[in-house]
Each structure stands twice: as structure tokens, then as C-alpha cells.
Design an enzyme around this catalytic site. Sequence first.
Site, PDB file in Angstrom:
ATOM      1  N   ASN A 203       0.853  -1.190   0.000  1.00  9.77           N
ATOM      2  CA  ASN A 203       0.000   0.000   0.000  1.00  9.77           C
ATOM      3  C   ASN A 203       0.887   1.237   0.000  1.00  9.77           C
ATOM      4  OD1 ASN A 203      -2.962  -0.954   0.419  1.00  9.77           O
ATOM      5  ND2 ASN A 203      -1.746  -2.204   1.842  1.00  9.77           N
ATOM      6  N   GLU A 204       1.189   1.715  -1.176  1.00  8.92           N
ATOM      7  CA  GLU A 204       2.112   2.820  -1.358  1.00  8.92           C
ATOM      8  C   GLU A 204       1.450   4.154  -0.991  1.00  8.92           C
ATOM      9  OE1 GLU A 204       5.091   2.289  -1.739  1.00  8.92           O
ATOM     10  OE2 GLU A 204       5.605   0.825  -3.259  1.00  8.92           O
ATOM     11  N   PRO A 205       2.248   5.228  -0.848  1.00  8.47           N
ATOM     12  CA  PRO A 205       1.675   6.546  -0.582  1.00  8.47           C
ATOM     13  C   PRO A 205       0.535   6.875  -1.550  1.00  8.47           C
ATOM     14  CG  PRO A 205       4.053   6.660  -0.392  1.00  8.47           C
ATOM     15  CD  PRO A 205       3.732   5.272  -0.883  1.00  8.47           C
TER      16      PRO A 205
END
Length: 637
Positions: free
Chosen positions: A169-171
Amino acid sequence: MIKEGISFKEAGKFEETRFEKIHNVIFHSSQEASVLVAQEIANIIQRKEELNEPCVLGLATGSSPIKVYEELVRMHKEGGLDFTNVVTFNLDEYYPMDKDNIQSYYQFMHEHLFNHVNILPENINIPDGKVSSEDLHQYCIDYEMKIKYLGGLDFQLLGIGRTGHIGFNEPGSHINSGTRSITLDHLTRVDAASSFLGIDNVPRKAITMGIGTVRNAKRIVLLGWGISKAGIIKKTIEGEISSRVPATYLQEHSNTTFVLDTEASSELTRVKTPWLVRPCIWTEELKLKAVAWLTELTKKPFLKLTDKDYNDNGMSSLLTDEGTAYDLNIKMFNKMQQTITGWPGGKPNADDTYRPERSTPVRKRIIIFSPHPDDDVISMGGTFDRLVEQGHDVHIAYQTSGNIAVSNEEALKFAEISKALNVNSKESEHIIQFLKNRSANEIDSLEVRKLKGLIRRSESLAATRYLGVADSNVHFLDLPFYETGTVKKNNLSEADIEIMCNLIDSIKPHQIYAAGDLADPHGTHKVCLDSLFEALKIVKHNSYMDDCWVWLYRGAWHEWESYQIEMAVPMSPDQVLKKRHAIFYHQTQKDGVMFQGDDNREFWVRVEDRNRLTAKKYHDLGLADYSAIEAFKRYHF
């Protein structure tokens, strides 16, 4: 309320500091912490078994949970921990990714856990990296629904990436996001580059559980190890909730604990500046740390700090202990001044009362341990040069072959030269054909690994000869843990420790230098340091060790903090150039180095910048102005 495991107080309540918004526990080592996390998981498995219910675990990959899995395997084999009621859901998988690929998380989980316990194959759920793009959306929905059908996750194990990602879950990830495909952040791909032998080989996409899925878990434990995670750990625990740091969403989960080692916790306010949080017992080390921090905050040298500076920044109790700022400033100035020496082996016929090293014996036997075949000149090339010039008996011990860091293109070049010099060489021809026809996931053959190791040896010898060390004083240990042919290394073994002990025993050193830089992106530095520590436990009982001191240097990634430095060796501009030239002998590591990390500068550039910055820090403290400084911290065994 947590009734077992690693939590010392109710998750979500923090008596120590107003800065922290996530419950966290700090341990001296990741090994110690991992054992306790594994015990908590085992307790949950056993409790659910007693209730005749499935135990649903969310599992993570990467280096952080490896020791947890090792302990779970041990508990299964030695204590009978039963996994038949366990259902697992892995957080993520690269996309596209074949499950037979050695880089797949399918392979990772089977290698580290599933192949060694009695979990039912049908209870293992890992995102399928080969699902078709047409079916991907529905596949993610089905993965999510299966978790919900089983009642959600009883326990979720997490690591954390330097972008603040959990899972992938990236920025920018939404707080309610579910299982889905995602494009990986560049920094995430940089961190994975060493495992894939270059960033170009790292997939750009992945399948990941969502933030919402993770936050629905009944219990969450996040593991944070090493100094490279310290910055993002601080942002996550103390910062505002933001999609820019997805892990901050865990602040709203009432049963989350971050399990940290000392290095990962080093930027937390209560660790870095405890005087801002609670009353302190002012040890000598803490005094120096506090005053050095104050000089940086106020941009004043030691001798210009005032009583007001101390009082305005939460340090009035320090003045109560020490008297006036004037007295304290002089004391701290002298303490830092006394770390500086141009004689790292000790200055002959001098009073060494306030010097970092002993003046006797005048000619010391010295071992410089270098994890890779270039860490010696990269990390302490100036000090190395000083020790040789000042007449000490300097031995260099290269702990690993470093063969994996030689590119296939470089190896092919050398093989073709060998073939041209010896037309009938079958070995050279085999190497050439292997390198030209190898598949992406194929491990180097023994012949290729031997050639790559010889290339690193020849470069090392060229550098040590340049610095005036005889070949007989250069030792290639080739520690067995390293010789796997892949980025993943074996655990430290008795054979590794025996090699270290034998060398120490043969030289009987007065000084040992070793790499204390644990931010090495592929972990070799830590294993090499552990091999020394284990060897010291064995040899320390020998009489010659009574007169042996150990100094730790750091590598190209990080330097010791100013308050940690116990020996600072200045370098002249000429010595900086000489160090640079020694590094240049390692040609295969100069251009397009395979393990660059997230810093695109070449090693010689970044280390010169680091040495200049250390010198500038000393100057900013009000001390002498040098071109560059190499720094060391003493290890007491």
C-alpha cells in the site's frame, strides 16, 4: 486488552510521551524481539485450537519476519506447535510473477515457513502473480471475500517500507482500500533491486491487501529493524495521519504494537531527545548527546551556548547538575576535542591519558576486517593509510568473496580475455557459454562464482599494494555463509566463526577494526559483524586479548552521530585523494555498481561527502577545521 505476547501495557495507551500515537516496544536486538512475536502467534494458534476454530493469520514477507518464521518452525519441530488449524493470507505478491520464480513471495513463504510445518496446503493463500489481467479485478474481490468468510484476520504481521507502505500500500492508498493491484513506488523498487540483481528487473506492479483489510485484523504487530527504518518509524508513530505515509492509518487501530530494535527506534523523541519527554538521569554519554543536539539546534558551537539556550530547550536539569553553561560547555568541548587524533594506532612516547588509543606498544599488530573486498578502503581508507605509514603490522581480512557484486558483463569480459590467452581453456569456454545463455533466474555456476571471486581478489590486492601492505598480510576468508550464489545468504555457522577465531588467534592483534554499519542494503555487514562478536566470545579468554581493542567503523551509507564518536582521524587533502585512488582499484564496483541502494552517487563520491560532512560537524561544534574525518566507536567485549 493484550493478555499475552510482547505488549507491556494496553495497546493504545502511552504513559511515557505525548508524542507517540502508536503503542511500541523497543528491544535490544531483532532476534530477541522476533522470538517473543513468534510466541504471541503460537499462543493465538493454540487458543484457537482449544476453541476448535481456525486461526487466520495475515503474513508478511521481506527480511523483517524471517526470524519470526524461524522461531515458529523451531517451536513446531521441538515443541509440537500444530498448524493444522491455521489458515494464512499473505499480504502481497509482485505482478506479474510466476510462483516458481526464486523472487516470488510464494517461494519465500515456502522456503521460510510452509515447507517446515504441518500447515494444510489448501489453507495457504498467497496472491497469484500470474492471474490474467482480465481476471485480476474479480480475483482481488474473491481474495477479500475469503478473508471475510473466515471471520477476518486474527493476527496480522507487518513490516514497513521506507515510503511508509505496509504490504504494497504505497503513498496515496486510501484508508478503506481493499485487495487490489497497485503500481510500486520508485523507492520501493530501489529497495528491492538487490534481490533482483538490478532495478530494471524489479516488477513495476504488485497485488496487495488493502489498508482497510489490514485494519480489520483483530491484532496487528509491525516489525521495524535497523537504522534505515528509523526515519519512517518516527513519522508513523509521531506524525499526523496521512495517505502520504500509509502506515499512519494504524494510529486508529486500537490493538496495534510496533516491535522495534534499538536502531529502528533511534529517531523517536523519547529515544533521541529524552529530556524533552521526562526527567533524565544525566549519564556522561547522555550529556554529550544532549549538548551536541543543542549546538545543532541553535547553530552555535559548544563554547557559545548560554544558560538560556539550555533552559529554553528542556535541559535546565542538566545545568542543575553541572552548574553553569560555561563549565558544561568547556567540559563537552574537551571531550570532543580529545577524540581527534592523527595517530589511530596510538602516538609513541606520548601521554595517552586523554587520547583515544594507547601509546604502547609502539608497533601494534592490527586486523582490519572488511565484509566485502572494498569496505576497508571505502570506509577507513585514510586511517588504513595512516596505520601503514606509521609502521604498524597491518593485516587486512576480507570476510566474503564479494562475487555476487560482479556483473555478468564484467565476468564475461574477463572470461573472454582468459580464453584469448589460452585458446584451449575449456573452463573459460564453459563460463562464456554459461554467461551468454543463462536465464534470468539461474544461479551462477561454481565456475562463474570462482571467476567473479578472483576478480574481486585481484582488485583488492591492487588496492592493498597501493597502500603498502604486503600480500602475505592480506587474508581472503571466504566465509561459507556468503557462498550461496544468490543475494539470500545462509545463517552464520560454526564454520564461519571458526575461520574468524583462527585468524585472530594467528595474529594476536592489539587492534581490530570492523564494520559496524548495519544499514548495508543486503545484510552482509551484519552477519560479518556477528561473526566477529561470536568469535570474540571465544577468543577473549586468551591472554593476548587482554591488550586488544576493537574499533567499529561505518560504511558508505551512514556515519556515527557526533556524540557516539570516540576516535576521529582527520585526513589532509592529499590523503583524501590517496583514499580515492585506492577505491578506484575496485573497478568492477565503480561504474554501474549492482548494489547501489537509493543513492545514485558512486561510492567514492558519497564517502568523500560523508567524510567532509563529519569534518564540518566537528568544525560547527567549534573544533578545528579539517578537510575530512573518518570516525570510529570502540566496542567493549
